[in-house]
Design an enzyme around this catalytic site. Structure first.
Site, PDB file in Angstrom:
ATOM      1  N   ASP A  22     -77.954  19.999  50.407  1.00  8.03           N
ATOM      2  CA  ASP A  22     -77.009  21.083  50.164  1.00  8.03           C
ATOM      3  C   ASP A  22     -75.565  20.604  50.253  1.00  8.03           C
ATOM      4  O   ASP A  22     -75.077  20.286  51.340  1.00  8.03           O
ATOM      5  CB  ASP A  22     -77.276  22.189  51.199  1.00  8.03           C
ATOM      6  CG  ASP A  22     -76.319  23.342  51.095  1.00  8.03           C
ATOM      7  OD1 ASP A  22     -75.747  23.541  50.008  1.00  8.03           O
ATOM      8  OD2 ASP A  22     -76.150  24.062  52.101  1.00  8.03           O
ATOM      9  N   ASP A  50     -71.935  23.456  44.363  1.00  5.59           N
ATOM     10  CA  ASP A  50     -72.882  23.700  45.449  1.00  5.59           C
ATOM     11  C   ASP A  50     -74.327  23.580  44.972  1.00  5.59           C
ATOM     12  O   ASP A  50     -74.822  24.428  44.234  1.00  5.59           O
ATOM     13  CB  ASP A  50     -72.627  25.098  46.021  1.00  5.59           C
ATOM     14  CG  ASP A  50     -73.476  25.412  47.229  1.00  5.59           C
ATOM     15  OD1 ASP A  50     -74.260  24.551  47.655  1.00  5.59           O
ATOM     16  OD2 ASP A  50     -73.359  26.534  47.760  1.00  5.59           O
TER      17      ASP A  50
END
Length: 398
Positions: A96, A283
């Protein structure tokens, strides 16, 4: 041994343990939100849990870490495998770029923590390289606080061994997201500034231990739901078989998330958003593209999307091929997304519906407003995160 041979050995010793490229195959899975939709289960209200991402922003002074994001992973779609301990205990994690901490479930999790019971758990007693830390930690998500304590151990990624990595052992995981999740934990790859408890992030340890030749990592995310591998994380370089042409680079504007300046968002039918420029975060931990609610509503109207339930927008499936192109301008370069690329097909109670890949999210000042460029954007564009130059590069996927 000949002097030449000794010289070669000496040079190898001086080079150190740098590996060339570390390839981590990624598995694509059905997101928790889509899985709940398909079985007709109640989906948590996007507004109540601030949709896909919520930021507790009120950025601190530069000398202090930025408060951690409030985030949920209902829309995460890709995971890979790591090992923790000696011998390695295997875990699947979401890599992430929108957070900075590593955590996995702990063998000491609460008896009633269903999410923990359903996933792999770290057991310090089975690792010869475990070092006790014990500091309590908590990461605040929209559905509650994930909490536990910190520990230190060796982390294995591919054939890399990262020593002395501090990570979270989670003993309490909130909400349905982690119960239904296909992954065990999260490996954050953002900057130290947003690391909870000022823990040195995983990739910073990789850099400090000089384990790769170039301090970059890159993502290929395969958007074909039937194809394997689902994608690839590559440490130390890029893989030309997944992209064509040269990379275009944009500088990181705030070293917390992978935040860059976006010039505009243009819809082929004449609508322009992000006028005069805006900030965006790249992201890998979310699947959608989010932006300020007012602007995204205009975007939904421009592409013919109609409100469905709880922040989702539906589009007529037979119109996908004729939908207008949406162009994101970054660093003066256009990145086009077609209808096939920004629409999801979802089976719900025996019927197929098509959902918009855009969602509204209001991030308050001083951190916001922000756009979030998730997998809808990263899928068509091979993405490189460069810590040597604090920049992000994009090239068209093949």
């Amino acid at each position: 041994m000949a002097p030449r041979g000794l010289l070669v050995l000496l040079l190898l010793a001086l080079v150190g343990p740098c590996a060339a490229l570390i390839r981590i195959p990624l598995t694509k899975f059905t997101s928790t939100r889509r899985m709940l939709t398909e079985v007709g289960s109640e989906i948590p209200d996007m507004n109540a849990i601030t949709q896909f991402l919520k930021f507790k922003l009120g950025f601190a002074d530069l000398a202090e870490p930025t408060p951690e994001i409030l985030k949920n992973y209902m829309d995460a779609q890709y995971y890979g495998e790591i090992g923790i301990g000696t011998p390695p205990q295997k875990f699947t994690v979401v890599f992430d770029t929108g957070s900075s901490n590593l955590w996995v479930p702990s063998v000491h999790c609460h008896l009633l923590d269903i999410a923990c019971l359903l996933h792999h758990k770290y057991d310090a007693s089975k690792s010869s390289t475990y070092v006790e830390n014990g500091t309590e930690f908590a990461i605040h998500y929209g559905t509650g606080s994930l909490s536990g304590f910190l520990s230190q151990d060796t982390v294995t990624l591919g054939n890399l061994k990262i020593k002395n990595q501090i990570f979270g052992e989670a003993v309490k995981q909130p909400g349905i997201t982690f119960i239904a999740a296909k992954f065990d934990g999260i490996l954050g790859m953002a900057f130290p500034r947003i690391s909870v408890d000022k823990v040195t992030p995983f990739f910073d340890n990789v850099m400090q231990q000089k384990l790769i030749e170039k301090n970059i990592f890159s993502f290929y995310l395969n958007r074909d739901p039937t194809a394997q591998p689902g994608g690839e994380l590559l440490l130390g370089g890029t893989d030309p078989k997944y992209y064509s042409g040269d990379f275009s680079w944009v500088n990181v504007t705030r070293k917390a998330y992978w935040q860059v300046h976006m010039d505009s968002v243009d819809v082929a039918n004449g609508l322009t958003l992000c006028k005069g420029g805006c900030e965006a975060i790249v992201d890998t931990g979310t699947s959608l593209i989010t932006g300020p609610t007012k602007e995204v509503k205009e975007l939904q109207t421009a592409i013919g999307a109609k409100p469905l339930i709880k922040g989702q927008y539906v589009i007529s499936c037979d119109k996908i091929s004729s939908l207008p192109v949406v162009t994101l301008m970054l660093g003066g370069k256009p990145y086009q997304l077609t209808g096939e690329q920004y629409v999801f097909k979802v089976s719900a109670q025996g019927e197929t519906i098509c959902l918009s890949g855009f969602s509204g999210l209001d991030v308050p000042p001083p951190g916001g407003p922000l756009w979030i460029l998730g997998d809808v954007f990263i899928g068509p564009y091979y993405t490189v995160f460069d810590r040597d130059n604090d920049s992000v590069g994009f090239a068209k996927c093949v």
